[in-house]
Write an enzyme that holds these catalytic residues in place. Structure first.
Site, mmCIF file in Angstrom:
data_model
loop_
_atom_site.group_PDB
_atom_site.id
_atom_site.type_symbol
_atom_site.label_atom_id
_atom_site.label_comp_id
_atom_site.label_asym_id
_atom_site.label_seq_id
_atom_site.Cartn_x
_atom_site.Cartn_y
_atom_site.Cartn_z
ATOM 1 N N ASP A 206 0.812 -1.221 0.000
ATOM 2 C CA ASP A 206 0.000 0.000 0.000
ATOM 3 C C ASP A 206 0.841 1.266 0.000
ATOM 4 O O ASP A 206 0.439 2.279 0.564
ATOM 5 C CB ASP A 206 -0.973 0.009 1.198
ATOM 6 C CG ASP A 206 -1.785 -1.258 1.280
ATOM 7 O OD1 ASP A 206 -2.263 -1.692 0.221
ATOM 8 O OD2 ASP A 206 -1.916 -1.827 2.376
ATOM 9 N N GLU A 207 1.980 1.219 -0.648
ATOM 10 C CA GLU A 207 2.858 2.399 -0.697
ATOM 11 C C GLU A 207 2.426 3.378 -1.792
ATOM 12 O O GLU A 207 2.968 4.484 -1.872
ATOM 13 C CB GLU A 207 4.325 1.978 -0.974
ATOM 14 C CG GLU A 207 4.957 1.115 0.108
ATOM 15 C CD GLU A 207 4.780 -0.370 -0.167
ATOM 16 O OE1 GLU A 207 4.021 -0.709 -1.108
ATOM 17 O OE2 GLU A 207 5.371 -1.191 0.542
ATOM 18 N N GLY A 208 1.473 2.963 -2.622
ATOM 19 C CA GLY A 208 1.069 3.820 -3.740
ATOM 20 C C GLY A 208 1.774 3.408 -5.022
ATOM 21 O O GLY A 208 1.976 4.228 -5.918
ATOM 22 N N LYS A 209 2.102 2.125 -5.115
ATOM 23 C CA LYS A 209 2.837 1.629 -6.288
ATOM 24 C C LYS A 209 2.037 1.816 -7.576
ATOM 25 O O LYS A 209 2.594 2.127 -8.618
ATOM 26 C CB LYS A 209 3.163 0.130 -6.134
ATOM 27 C CG LYS A 209 4.118 -0.191 -5.029
ATOM 28 C CD LYS A 209 4.356 -1.670 -4.911
ATOM 29 C CE LYS A 209 3.155 -2.448 -4.433
ATOM 30 N NZ LYS A 209 2.657 -2.136 -3.096
ATOM 31 N N GLY B 203 -4.486 -4.749 -4.260
ATOM 32 C CA GLY B 203 -5.536 -3.793 -4.625
ATOM 33 C C GLY B 203 -4.848 -2.532 -5.084
ATOM 34 O O GLY B 203 -4.432 -1.722 -4.277
ATOM 35 N N HIS B 204 -4.636 -2.396 -6.387
ATOM 36 C CA HIS B 204 -3.855 -1.270 -6.908
ATOM 37 C C HIS B 204 -4.794 -0.174 -7.424
ATOM 38 O O HIS B 204 -5.531 -0.389 -8.368
ATOM 39 C CB HIS B 204 -2.926 -1.764 -8.014
ATOM 40 C CG HIS B 204 -1.828 -2.649 -7.489
ATOM 41 N ND1 HIS B 204 -0.978 -3.367 -8.288
ATOM 42 C CD2 HIS B 204 -1.437 -2.912 -6.223
ATOM 43 C CE1 HIS B 204 -0.117 -4.029 -7.528
ATOM 44 N NE2 HIS B 204 -0.384 -3.776 -6.284
ATOM 45 N N THR C 174 -5.922 -11.692 3.361
ATOM 46 C CA THR C 174 -6.976 -11.021 2.591
ATOM 47 C C THR C 174 -8.111 -11.985 2.207
ATOM 48 O O THR C 174 -9.063 -11.585 1.545
ATOM 49 C CB THR C 174 -6.392 -10.421 1.289
ATOM 50 O OG1 THR C 174 -5.801 -11.485 0.546
ATOM 51 C CG2 THR C 174 -5.356 -9.353 1.579
ATOM 52 N N GLN D 97 2.138 -6.037 -3.087
ATOM 53 C CA GLN D 97 2.480 -6.085 -1.660
ATOM 54 C C GLN D 97 3.767 -5.279 -1.414
ATOM 55 O O GLN D 97 3.978 -4.284 -2.088
ATOM 56 C CB GLN D 97 2.607 -7.522 -1.143
ATOM 57 C CG GLN D 97 1.282 -8.284 -1.072
ATOM 58 C CD GLN D 97 0.828 -8.872 -2.394
ATOM 59 O OE1 GLN D 97 1.592 -9.511 -3.085
ATOM 60 N NE2 GLN D 97 -0.420 -8.679 -2.753
ATOM 61 N N THR E 108 -8.602 -3.906 -1.192
ATOM 62 C CA THR E 108 -9.150 -5.242 -1.465
ATOM 63 C C THR E 108 -10.182 -5.632 -0.413
ATOM 64 O O THR E 108 -11.244 -6.150 -0.731
ATOM 65 C CB THR E 108 -8.005 -6.282 -1.491
ATOM 66 O OG1 THR E 108 -7.107 -5.903 -2.520
ATOM 67 C CG2 THR E 108 -8.522 -7.680 -1.759
ATOM 68 N N ARG F 203 -10.388 -3.083 5.004
ATOM 69 C CA ARG F 203 -9.955 -3.029 6.399
ATOM 70 C C ARG F 203 -9.158 -1.749 6.672
ATOM 71 O O ARG F 203 -8.370 -1.324 5.827
ATOM 72 C CB ARG F 203 -9.021 -4.215 6.724
ATOM 73 C CG ARG F 203 -9.717 -5.541 6.782
ATOM 74 C CD ARG F 203 -8.737 -6.640 7.103
ATOM 75 N NE ARG F 203 -7.781 -6.870 6.023
ATOM 76 C CZ ARG F 203 -6.767 -7.719 6.104
ATOM 77 N NH1 ARG F 203 -6.546 -8.395 7.214
ATOM 78 N NH2 ARG F 203 -5.960 -7.887 5.077
ATOM 79 N N SER G 61 5.151 11.966 -5.109
ATOM 80 C CA SER G 61 3.763 12.087 -5.540
ATOM 81 C C SER G 61 2.964 12.686 -4.393
ATOM 82 O O SER G 61 3.150 12.347 -3.234
ATOM 83 C CB SER G 61 3.214 10.729 -5.982
ATOM 84 O OG SER G 61 2.455 10.136 -4.978
#
Ligand code: IMP
Length: 418
Positions: free
Chosen positions: A12-15, A39-40, A127, A217, A293, A296, A406
């Site tokens: 979840d780093e913003g890839k 979940g991108h 997940t 991930q 995804t 949560r 970003s």
């Protein structure tokens, strides 16, 4: 130029938005591990796209999007995602699916649910997409591959063996016949996308094309190098790009690490810089830190330079891309963890061997916040001085430069720095 993009934290780093941005220059974007646990999210003109299996490059006309052999693919989910994209007028003619990727079967999800329940307080907080059990089948050499969906006899035989194995350990109420019918149907629908993607990527390399390998991930969720056992079941680090696509390491020209300006984690497991109080809530709300995804809420904390240095090392990172700096805009003080205190000792390197994570206390360096809205800035020189100092500090302790920054979810807002 062949570039691998990986997350340097717990995902979840913003890839996705970074990959979407870099994909402007790419001829192909390739996923190499994981599955629909990812979940991108990419926002284009206010419209949100969430990708689970399809590479983010699909939003760029003409860019080949390849799902490599290293993934575990739930064909039902993939078809649903493809349908959603088509409904948004996104063409899928450049989508390719490896015949060697493994298949997530319906019972994998059930098994995962049972396994998690069994673990009690040692739950991983997965997940629930069947990822772990699908990789278990792959490693145990009884997995079903995407290519098998195209051959009734082979699929029937493998399914029989696979299901019988699991039924020995779990009470499973699945009909072999129904699954066979459904998965053959999936095969029929996916047939035209299925190919030898390793060969395809090699040909692209030979033609001198630009290929972007999109990690899912993050480094600390890697099966070998993460905070085991609180990890996912695949190789999330840069080396996974070779295994998960079938190309040799010498074809990788550069590795970029995506780092969020603070840290988040979904699910259980160690997280030394987690903030339980008010500031944690501010980060969660301002950063909209809810899983793409599973929905949560993500645990939030300060940037951790111990794990950043570790990520630089195990991925061989060349440069960083820093995301979500603007989430810190309102804070008076900002902390960076530079080391851990463990049993009276200062630990600077990631304590890979350690079981006593709970006892690791972060050692912080505190910086003044900039208290200005940065979310609409478009040049590095316009950043408040204290924000620039924060960036310089990250570069100094990470030991590598930040190439891009970003500042908000829109794809246009990426600033070149180095
Ligand atoms: P699994 O991948 O579903 O088996 O979950 C294992 C761990 O990885 C759990 O802590 C999940 O929350 C985490 N995880 C899996 N995928 C992602 C992701 O895309 N972003 C962040 N965490 C993830």
């Amino acid at each position: 130029m062949n570039t691998v993009v990986v997350g340097t934290q717990w995902g979840d780093e913003g890839k996705a938005r970074v990959v979407d941005f870099l994909a402007q220059e790419a001829d192909a974007v390739v996923r190499f591990q994981g599955g629909s646990n990812a979940g991108h999210t990419v926002v284009v003109n206010g419209e949100k796209f969430i990708f689970h299996l399809v590479p983010c490059g699909i939003l760029h006309l003409g860019t080949k999007c390849i799902i490599g052999n290293g993934l575990v693919v739930d064909p039902g989910e993939l078809l649903m995602e493809m349908k959603t994209l088509q409904s948004k007028k996104i063409t899928l003619k450049n989508l390719y699916l490896s015949s060697g990727a493994h298949v997530v079967m319906p019972y994998h999800r059930k098994i995962e649910e049972r396994e998690e329940n069994r673990r009690g307080r040692r739950k991983i907080g997965t997940t629930k997409r069947g990822i772990g059990p699908a990789y278990v089948d792959k490693t145990a050499r009884r997995g079903i591959k995407i290519g098998d969906l195209l051959n009734k006899e082979i699929l029937a035989e493998k399914l029989k063996m696979n299901l019988a194995f699991w039924k020995n350990s779990y009470e499973l109420d699945f009909s072999e016949e129904d699954i066979l019918k459904q998965y053959l149907e999936y095969g029929r629908k996916l047939r035209k996308y299925i190919t030898d993607t390793s060969l395809l990527i090699h040909r692209l390399i030979e033609e001198g094309k630009n290929i972007l390998f999109e990690g899912a991930q993050g480094t600390l969720l890697d099966i070998d190098h993460g905070t085991y056992p609180f990890v996912t079941s695949s190789s999330t680090i840069a080396a996974g790009a070779c295994i998960g696509t079938g190309i040799g390491p010498r074809y990788i020209d550069e590795v970029l690490g995506v780092t969020k300006a603070y840290t988040t984690r979904v699910g259980k497991g160690p997280f030394p810089t987690e903030i339980k109080g008010e500031i944690g809530k501010i980060l969660k709300e301002r950063g909209k830190e809810y899983g793409a995804t599973t929905g949560r809420p993500r645990r939030c904390g300060w940037l951790d330079a111990v794990i950043l240095r570790y990520a630089v090392r195990v991925n061989g990172l060349d440069e960083l891309i820093l995301t979500k700096l603007d989430v810190l805009d309102t804070l008076d003080k900002i902390k960076i963890c530079t080391a851990y205190k463990y049993k009276g000792k200062t630990v600077k390197n990631f304590p890979f061997q350690l079981n006593g994570w709970e006892e690791c206390q972060p050692v912080y360096e505190e910086m003044e916040g900039w208290k200005e809205n940065t979310s609409r800035l478009s040049a590095y020189k316009d950043l408040p001085y204290r924000a620039q100092l924060y960036l310089r500090k990250i570069e100094a302790i990470g030991g590598i430069p930040i190439r891009y920054l970003s500042l908000n979810p829109e794809r246009t807002n990426i600033i070149k720095i180095s």
